[in-house]
Write a protein that holds these residues in place. Sequence first.
Motif, mmCIF file in Angstrom:
data_model
loop_
_atom_site.group_PDB
_atom_site.id
_atom_site.type_symbol
_atom_site.label_atom_id
_atom_site.label_comp_id
_atom_site.label_asym_id
_atom_site.label_seq_id
_atom_site.Cartn_x
_atom_site.Cartn_y
_atom_site.Cartn_z
ATOM 1 N N GLY A 74 -9.044 58.105 -72.584
ATOM 2 C CA GLY A 74 -10.203 58.630 -71.236
ATOM 3 C C GLY A 74 -9.739 60.121 -70.934
ATOM 4 O O GLY A 74 -10.642 61.148 -71.183
ATOM 5 N N SER A 77 -9.974 62.258 -74.285
ATOM 6 C CA SER A 77 -11.667 62.079 -74.846
ATOM 7 C C SER A 77 -12.416 63.012 -73.258
ATOM 8 O O SER A 77 -12.974 63.821 -74.025
ATOM 9 C CB SER A 77 -12.832 60.975 -74.619
ATOM 10 N N ASP A 78 -12.136 62.667 -72.296
ATOM 11 C CA ASP A 78 -12.823 63.977 -71.385
ATOM 12 C C ASP A 78 -12.130 65.877 -71.372
ATOM 13 O O ASP A 78 -12.840 66.497 -71.468
ATOM 14 C CB ASP A 78 -12.449 64.437 -69.760
ATOM 15 N N ARG A 86 -17.158 65.618 -77.900
ATOM 16 C CA ARG A 86 -15.867 64.788 -77.000
ATOM 17 C C ARG A 86 -15.830 63.443 -77.530
ATOM 18 O O ARG A 86 -14.704 62.884 -77.024
ATOM 19 C CB ARG A 86 -16.016 64.874 -75.023
ATOM 20 N N ARG A 87 -17.095 62.685 -77.657
ATOM 21 C CA ARG A 87 -17.020 61.336 -77.536
ATOM 22 C C ARG A 87 -16.677 60.441 -79.482
ATOM 23 O O ARG A 87 -16.187 59.274 -79.899
ATOM 24 C CB ARG A 87 -17.313 60.610 -76.718
ATOM 25 N N THR A 137 -13.233 53.060 -74.859
ATOM 26 C CA THR A 137 -13.454 54.075 -73.976
ATOM 27 C C THR A 137 -14.371 55.692 -73.890
ATOM 28 O O THR A 137 -15.171 55.396 -73.318
ATOM 29 C CB THR A 137 -12.029 54.461 -73.334
ATOM 30 N N PRO A 138 -14.093 56.010 -75.545
ATOM 31 C CA PRO A 138 -14.808 57.345 -75.317
ATOM 32 C C PRO A 138 -16.521 56.958 -75.350
ATOM 33 O O PRO A 138 -17.334 57.244 -74.713
ATOM 34 C CB PRO A 138 -14.568 57.259 -76.641
ATOM 35 N N ALA A 141 -17.591 55.838 -71.549
ATOM 36 C CA ALA A 141 -18.055 57.208 -71.232
ATOM 37 C C ALA A 141 -19.422 57.785 -71.478
ATOM 38 O O ALA A 141 -19.210 58.167 -70.339
ATOM 39 C CB ALA A 141 -16.830 57.751 -71.333
ATOM 40 N N ARG A 381 -15.466 63.454 -65.066
ATOM 41 C CA ARG A 381 -14.613 62.785 -65.907
ATOM 42 C C ARG A 381 -14.558 60.738 -66.261
ATOM 43 O O ARG A 381 -13.903 60.416 -65.620
ATOM 44 C CB ARG A 381 -13.026 62.626 -64.523
ATOM 45 N N GLU A 382 -15.908 61.512 -66.674
ATOM 46 C CA GLU A 382 -16.602 60.187 -67.035
ATOM 47 C C GLU A 382 -15.626 59.083 -68.391
ATOM 48 O O GLU A 382 -15.455 58.144 -67.507
ATOM 49 C CB GLU A 382 -17.532 60.034 -67.794
ATOM 50 N N GLY A 383 -14.411 59.626 -68.572
ATOM 51 C CA GLY A 383 -13.481 59.360 -69.451
ATOM 52 C C GLY A 383 -12.592 58.444 -68.891
ATOM 53 O O GLY A 383 -12.653 57.534 -68.743
ATOM 54 N N ALA A 387 -12.289 54.065 -68.014
ATOM 55 C CA ALA A 387 -10.321 53.975 -69.062
ATOM 56 C C ALA A 387 -10.420 53.456 -67.215
ATOM 57 O O ALA A 387 -10.172 52.187 -68.011
ATOM 58 C CB ALA A 387 -9.690 55.436 -69.028
#
Length: 477
Positions: A74, A77-78, A86-87, A137-138, A141, A381-383, A387
């Motif tokens: 996470g 990826s962020d 990013r994802r 995880t991505p 997010a 910080r969605e990742g 996560a």
Amino acid sequence: MSAETHFKTAAEDRISLRQKTAYAVGMLVNNLQAAALPAMVVILNLGLGMDPVLVGLLGAIPRIFDAVSDPMLGYISDNTRSRWGRRRPFIFTGALIAGLIFALMWQLPEGHSQPFYFWTFMVASILFFLAYTVYATPFVAFGYEMTPDYHERTRLHAFANTVGQLAWLGVPWFYAIMASSLFRDTVHGARVLAVWVGVIVAILGIVPAIFCREKQTVPPKAAEGLLENMAEFLKGIGTTFKCGPFVKLCGATFLVFNGFQLGMSFSLYVMIYYLFSGNDSQAGKLMGTFGSLTAIFTLCVIPLTGWIATRIGKRKTFLITISLSIVGYAIKWVGYNPDHPYWLLFSAPLVAFGTGALFTLMGSMISDVCDYDELQTHQRREGVFGAIYWWMVKVGMALAGLLTGVLLKVSGFDVALGAGQADKTLFLLRVFDVGIPILTSAIALGIIATYTITEGKAHEIRGELERRRGKVSEEKR
């Protein structure tokens, strides 16, 4: 501002049907990966004769590796910068690798010892879960950042989870398929079925990476050097666990989902040895029917949950739906009747409210929490949030896998006894099946009763964030 204030979704905040569909296909793959392994792992005990405690360890230990890798992925990826976003690169790569490993991990040769099967499957499971993390995880997010609107977030997750629920229509039939006359035995059935699942994961899993488009979000500048990055990573984890609303969502999910998982771990045993006196074919058919019926009702529950939540709010909807699921679990106790085994199906409509409503609401609520966190920390910080959330789920699943083996031992279950299991054993299996999800869901209701991010509060947070972002943009000119 009143918590009951209702806001209309702006046209620019709507997600197109094409984007929703691509994301929903990814959710189908995500659910399939999560559901297939637990549905097939029973073969290690009933097909290869492994000790249930060893099977429990196989369910627990790989998930610990999985849970540890989630926050790291996470964070990565962020902070990823690439021409593809990013994802998407992680989603594409993770789908291909996870599908390949899943297909291979079940190709276990016959005639080997328990230690051989244990360690071979242990290594394969760890590799699979690491690949699954790279995908999931991505992907999760991605869903948190597709729209800033309170209600459109709910609609997205309702749509995606409805499509994703299709995985649960087929998975309950996995044991019946593996035990069917199509194959020599259940072990052979598992080998073939794993290849089918692996191909589906690899092909459909890359769909969101190809067809979804990421918003142009510039990630924060990553610290330079390994030690600096590790320090930032650990600091971010600590900050995440200090976010009160998020901790409540994690706690409620941990209890509802893993209580359901742990309880369902005993359902097949109850059906085989209590309802059908050792006839695994009839038990497999009932398990498939119950699972598919529950999945069908869940298909109805998910959009209904989304519709209700856009009218009375997400917290109230959670309290209503999880309460209904508790009633469904209680009905299961009556449904476990050897004279009328299919009475069990009467519980399916209400049981469906549990996990069906849970992930529809939680995906949307965590999106709101990401806004709340940005207001506090000035970071997106969605990742990491996705996560940590799934880290909590997976730690619970690891614990559920371990406890399944332990509780089977506690109950006195012995596969060598076949249909001759003791009355006490059959009673305890039913207590574990029904009682555990009732208890955990009741505790979760108490937690979410104190959750405070309402529609009005979320709207205020978004307004403040947009004012702040606008001010920052002007200062950079």
